[in-house]
Design an enzyme around this catalytic site. Structure first.
Site, PDB file in Angstrom:
ATOM      1  N   ASP A  17       0.768  -1.041  -0.003  1.00  0.00           N
ATOM      2  CA  ASP A  17      -0.215   0.004  -0.041  1.00  0.00           C
ATOM      3  C   ASP A  17       1.000   1.158   0.082  1.00  0.00           C
ATOM      4  O   ASP A  17       2.050   0.937   0.382  1.00  0.00           O
ATOM      5  CB  ASP A  17      -0.755  -0.038   1.283  1.00  0.00           C
ATOM      6  N   ASP A  39      -1.818  -0.840   5.819  1.00  0.00           N
ATOM      7  CA  ASP A  39      -1.923  -0.276   7.256  1.00  0.00           C
ATOM      8  C   ASP A  39      -3.331   0.361   7.315  1.00  0.00           C
ATOM      9  O   ASP A  39      -3.845   0.552   8.507  1.00  0.00           O
ATOM     10  CB  ASP A  39      -1.121   1.002   7.377  1.00  0.00           C
ATOM     11  N   ASP A  77      -7.238  -1.249   3.428  1.00  0.00           N
ATOM     12  CA  ASP A  77      -6.556  -2.400   2.953  1.00  0.00           C
ATOM     13  C   ASP A  77      -6.843  -3.765   3.767  1.00  0.00           C
ATOM     14  O   ASP A  77      -6.246  -4.793   3.268  1.00  0.00           O
ATOM     15  CB  ASP A  77      -4.964  -2.024   3.420  1.00  0.00           C
TER      16      ASP A  77
HETATM   17  P1  ADP Z   1      -3.710   4.609  -0.081  1.00  0.00           P
HETATM   18  O1  ADP Z   1      -4.155   3.417  -0.775  1.00  0.00           O
HETATM   19  O2  ADP Z   1      -2.532   5.267  -0.689  1.00  0.00           O
HETATM   20  O3  ADP Z   1      -3.391   4.348   1.458  1.00  0.00           O
HETATM   21  P2  ADP Z   1      -6.335   5.753   0.323  1.00  0.00           P
HETATM   22  O4  ADP Z   1      -6.820   4.460  -0.188  1.00  0.00           O
HETATM   23  O5  ADP Z   1      -6.319   5.565   1.836  1.00  0.00           O
HETATM   24  O6  ADP Z   1      -4.691   5.684   0.127  1.00  0.00           O
HETATM   25  O7  ADP Z   1      -7.078   7.021  -0.083  1.00  0.00           O
HETATM   26  C1  ADP Z   1      -6.860   7.210  -1.534  1.00  0.00           C
HETATM   27  C2  ADP Z   1      -7.360   8.464  -1.935  1.00  0.00           C
HETATM   28  O8  ADP Z   1      -8.548   8.861  -1.307  1.00  0.00           O
HETATM   29  C3  ADP Z   1      -6.296   9.460  -1.260  1.00  0.00           C
HETATM   30  O9  ADP Z   1      -5.091   9.630  -1.980  1.00  0.00           O
HETATM   31  C4  ADP Z   1      -7.090  10.763  -1.035  1.00  0.00           C
HETATM   32  O10 ADP Z   1      -7.129  11.346  -2.351  1.00  0.00           O
HETATM   33  C5  ADP Z   1      -8.438  10.301  -0.817  1.00  0.00           C
HETATM   34  N1  ADP Z   1      -9.000  10.214   0.568  1.00  0.00           N
HETATM   35  C6  ADP Z   1      -8.899   9.352   1.279  1.00  0.00           C
HETATM   36  N2  ADP Z   1      -9.169   9.508   2.590  1.00  0.00           N
HETATM   37  C7  ADP Z   1      -9.326  10.884   2.424  1.00  0.00           C
HETATM   38  C8  ADP Z   1      -9.526  11.975   3.485  1.00  0.00           C
HETATM   39  N3  ADP Z   1     -10.099  11.741   4.559  1.00  0.00           N
HETATM   40  N4  ADP Z   1      -9.862  13.093   3.086  1.00  0.00           N
HETATM   41  C9  ADP Z   1      -9.489  13.435   1.773  1.00  0.00           C
HETATM   42  N5  ADP Z   1      -9.178  12.748   0.934  1.00  0.00           N
HETATM   43  C10 ADP Z   1      -8.987  11.462   1.166  1.00  0.00           C
HETATM   44 MG    MG Z   2      -2.520   3.317   3.631  1.00  0.00          MG
END
Ligand code: ADP
Ligand code: MG
Length: 635
Positions: free
Chosen positions: A313, A511, A515
């Site tokens: 991730d 994390d 995921d």
């Molecule tokens: P990753 O897979 O890299 O851990 P996430 O799936 O958690 O990322 O999040 C993907 C995208 O969704 C982030 O890059 C962001 O653009 C958006 N996002 C997720 N949670 C939030 C939040 N609380 N506020 C704003 N944008 C968010």
């Molecule tokens: Mg993450």
């Protein structure tokens, strides 16, 4: 609820006690001491250790039609009894008991690691007082207090929801894996895991009554899924039984000597074979604990040895998960924009949300409580702030809500993406209100980890919900060749599933709440113990305390060595046994000597396994994690 761990503990102590008593009885028997006239003390070992094995083997055969190592042992014991070789029968039973004790010891040890992880997670709750949230230890939260639970956190105490709604994963308590919807008035239990929503709850029971439940739940979940792979030793058992049968029959037909034929059964009893797996697993788990890897069960290590692909991730795994705001682009008044955005994010557990709130507070902007909140996993958040519907998230979220994002904002964001930044777009009542960009630093060890893995023939992929430009930036910074961007949680899970359908064995390292499904689907799941949400740690097979990615290559290497050593032990024990069988077929040795020859083999196997304990010592880049660091997330 108090009984579960006690029984487990007692079970282990009982096994050790049985082992000690049997060993003592066998020593007496060997020395020819008979406290009771004409009673061979070996019977003590046969009854205490042997009968349960025979019973277990019969049950396994009758109910599961399953030939396991126990069948071989039972055959040997019964054969020895038929020949009235009580010492040999007792000895074989004792060795099996030792193997069993070791196995229990390893799962106990794994369990202790997990308990420690749970212990470590600060037992705190967010108490809501007016506009403020204070994080205090659960012991000091009185019954009747109102506490807030964010997405991905586990519920710290038993209580009743007073505002907000969500769905809750109660599998740790009930075994039911489908999350249950909960809203105002519903009861929630400590230890269950909050999924998408945020809610406030009134505490109805104090900590003494509920924290235990969580512990018991973690222990139970650590035990579940133990049967996912067939142990190498058990896989071999079926073939061995066939081989023994053929040998016995052949010997009998050639010599017409039943005594010799039956001796083969005893001599062939694979004592070293039985010890091959548990000793290696115990040593490997002991080794990994030192480097901060808490393994829920030995099976996951056997699976790990086959892993040829690691899916990482991005946010919080390859990166630190502590982004900072680098650019604010409001459509109108800056403070007003920040206030609305931070209020909407105030209930988010996501690193981006936390960073935005911290930034707004540091700027002295007012952060108020949203009237409604929902997390859109992998996209952003939706909240009701001062009666206005606020969306904060990525481009797909804006597109879904048909929010028009002006080209100037997109241009600015794209310039920043090239530097690995992530932009959060904000809309208020359906209209674009501004954008905030954040940058996160890549973890120190990422690059080294990826290159070491590829040296070992393990490929890496980056899976992220973030945009493709940011994904490509981080992927190349970490040296990861492949990436998939804009993945929803199902998307990540689907990627893993399709890799596995293509015949790859994938380990997922993650994390976040987003995921968890991927961690469960993957051949092996590993959760970050530090930045990781409770839900991710719970879904994984292995927790990485201290978030040291650098230790992953060692883990893969060790698991391969462990399986190699198990195979070697098994092969060795077979050759050794064949040798002993040869001797007994020629009637050079009898059952008692045969049993002793075994012991030499067993000692060799134990020593060979024990070497795994020190494997990797002095390896460059490997970091010891003796004292688990405390987890920053509260839950
Ligand atoms: P990753 O897979 O890299 O851990 P996430 O799936 O958690 O990322 O999040 C993907 C995208 O969704 C982030 O890059 C962001 O653009 C958006 N996002 C997720 N949670 C939030 C939040 N609380 N506020 C704003 N944008 C968010
Ligand atoms: Mg993450």
């Amino acid at each position: 609820m108090g009984e579960i761990p006690n029984i487990l503990k007692d079970g282990f102590q009982r096994s050790v006690l049985l082992m000690a008593v049997s060993a003592a009885a066998l020593v007496l028997s060997y020395a020819g001491i008979t406290p009771v006239e004409r009673f061979d003390m070996a019977w003590v070992a046969i009854v205490l250790c042997g009968f349960p094995i025979i019973w277990g083997a019969v049950k396994g055969l009758a109910i599961d039609h399953d030939i396991r190592a126990g069948v071989l042992v039972s055959m040997a014991i019964i054969a020895a009894l038929c020949l009235q070789e009580y010492f040999a029968a007792g000895e074989v039973a004792l060795i099996m008991q030792i193997g069993d004790c070791l196995e229990q010891f390893s799962s106990k040890r794994a369990r202790k690691g997990i308990e420690r992880l749970v212990d470590m997670s600060p037992k705190t709750g967010r108490v809501v007082e007016g506009d403020e949230e204070i994080v205090i230890p659960v012991e000091s939260i009185p019954v009747g207090a109102v506490i807030r639970v964010l997405p991905g956190e586990s519920v710290p105490l038993d209580g009743r929801i007073v505002s907000g709604s969500t769905s809750i994963d109660q599998s740790v308590m009930t075994g039911e894996s489908i999350p249950v919807d909960k809203t105002v008035g519903d009861e929630v239990c400590s230890g269950t895991i909050n999924q998408m929503g945020a809610f406030d709850m009134e505490v109805v029971r104090g900590n003494e009554d509920s924290s235990f439940q969580r512990m018991a739940a973690m222990v139970a979940s650590a035990d579940a899924g133990r049967t996912r792979v067939v142990r190498i030793a058990d896989r071999w058992a079926t073939r061995l039984v066939a081989v023994v049968m053929v040998l016995v029959l052949a010997t009998y037909l050639l010599t017409w000597d039943i005594y010799r034929a039956v001796t083969i059964m005893i001599v062939f009893c694979p004592c070293a074979f039985i010890l091959a797996t548990p000793t290696a697993v115990v040593a490997a788990i002991g080794n990994l604990t030192r480097y901060g890897l808490l393994v829920k069960d030995g099976d996951s290590l056997e699976r790990m040895a086959e892993v040829d692909t690691v899916a990482f991730d991005k946010t919080g795994t390859v990166t630190e998960g502590e982004p900072s705001v680098v650019d604010v682009l409001p459509e109108g008044d800056r403070d007003g924009f920040l206030s609305v955005l931070a209020s909407a994010e105030s209930r988010s557990e996501h690193p981006l949300g936390r960073a935005i709130v911290a930034f707004a507070r540091s700027e002295g902007v007012r952060v108020s409580d949203p009237e409604g909140f929902a997390m859109k996993v992998g996209r952003g958040v939706e909240a009701l702030v001062d009666g206005k519907r606020v969306l904060a998230g990525n481009i797909p979220m804006m597109e879904e809500a048909s929010v028009h994002v002006p080209p100037s904002a997109v241009e600015r964001a794209e310039a920043l993406y090239g530097r690995g930044c992530t932009s959060v777009y904000v809309s208020v009542d359906g209209k674009f209100a501004g954008m905030v960009s954040l940058s996160d630093t890549i973890r120190d060890g990422s690059r080294r980890t990826v290159s070491e893995l590829s040296d070992m023939g393990v490929g890496c992929v980056l899976l992220t919900g973030d945009n493709p430009r940011a994904a490509s930036f981080i992927a190349s910074a970490a040296g990861i060749g492949e990436y998939r961007a804009e993945c929803t949680p199902e998307g990540k899970m689907g990627e893993i599933a399709s890799l596995q359908d293509a015949g790859r064995k994938v380990m997922m390292v993650g994390d976040g709440v987003n995921d968890a499904p991927a961690l469960k689907t993957a051949w092996v799941g590993m959760a970050m113990g530090g930045t990781g949400t409770d839900i991710a740690v719970d879904a994984a097979d292995i927790a990485l305390v201290g978030d040291r990615l650098e230790n992953i290559p060692h883990t893969v290497d060790l698991s391969r060595r462990m399986v190699g050593r198990i195979r070697f032990n098994i092969a060795f024990s077979l050759v050794w046994n064949a040798f002993a069988v040869g001797l007994s077929m020629m009637a050079v040795i009898g059952p008692v000597e045969g049993a002793l020859v075994h012991n030499v083999g067993s000692v060799f196997v134990v020593a060979n396994s024990a070497l795994l304990l020190v494997h990797g010592r002095g390896r460059e880049g490997l970091i010891r994690v003796d004292e688990p660091q405390s987890r920053p997330s509260s839950g």
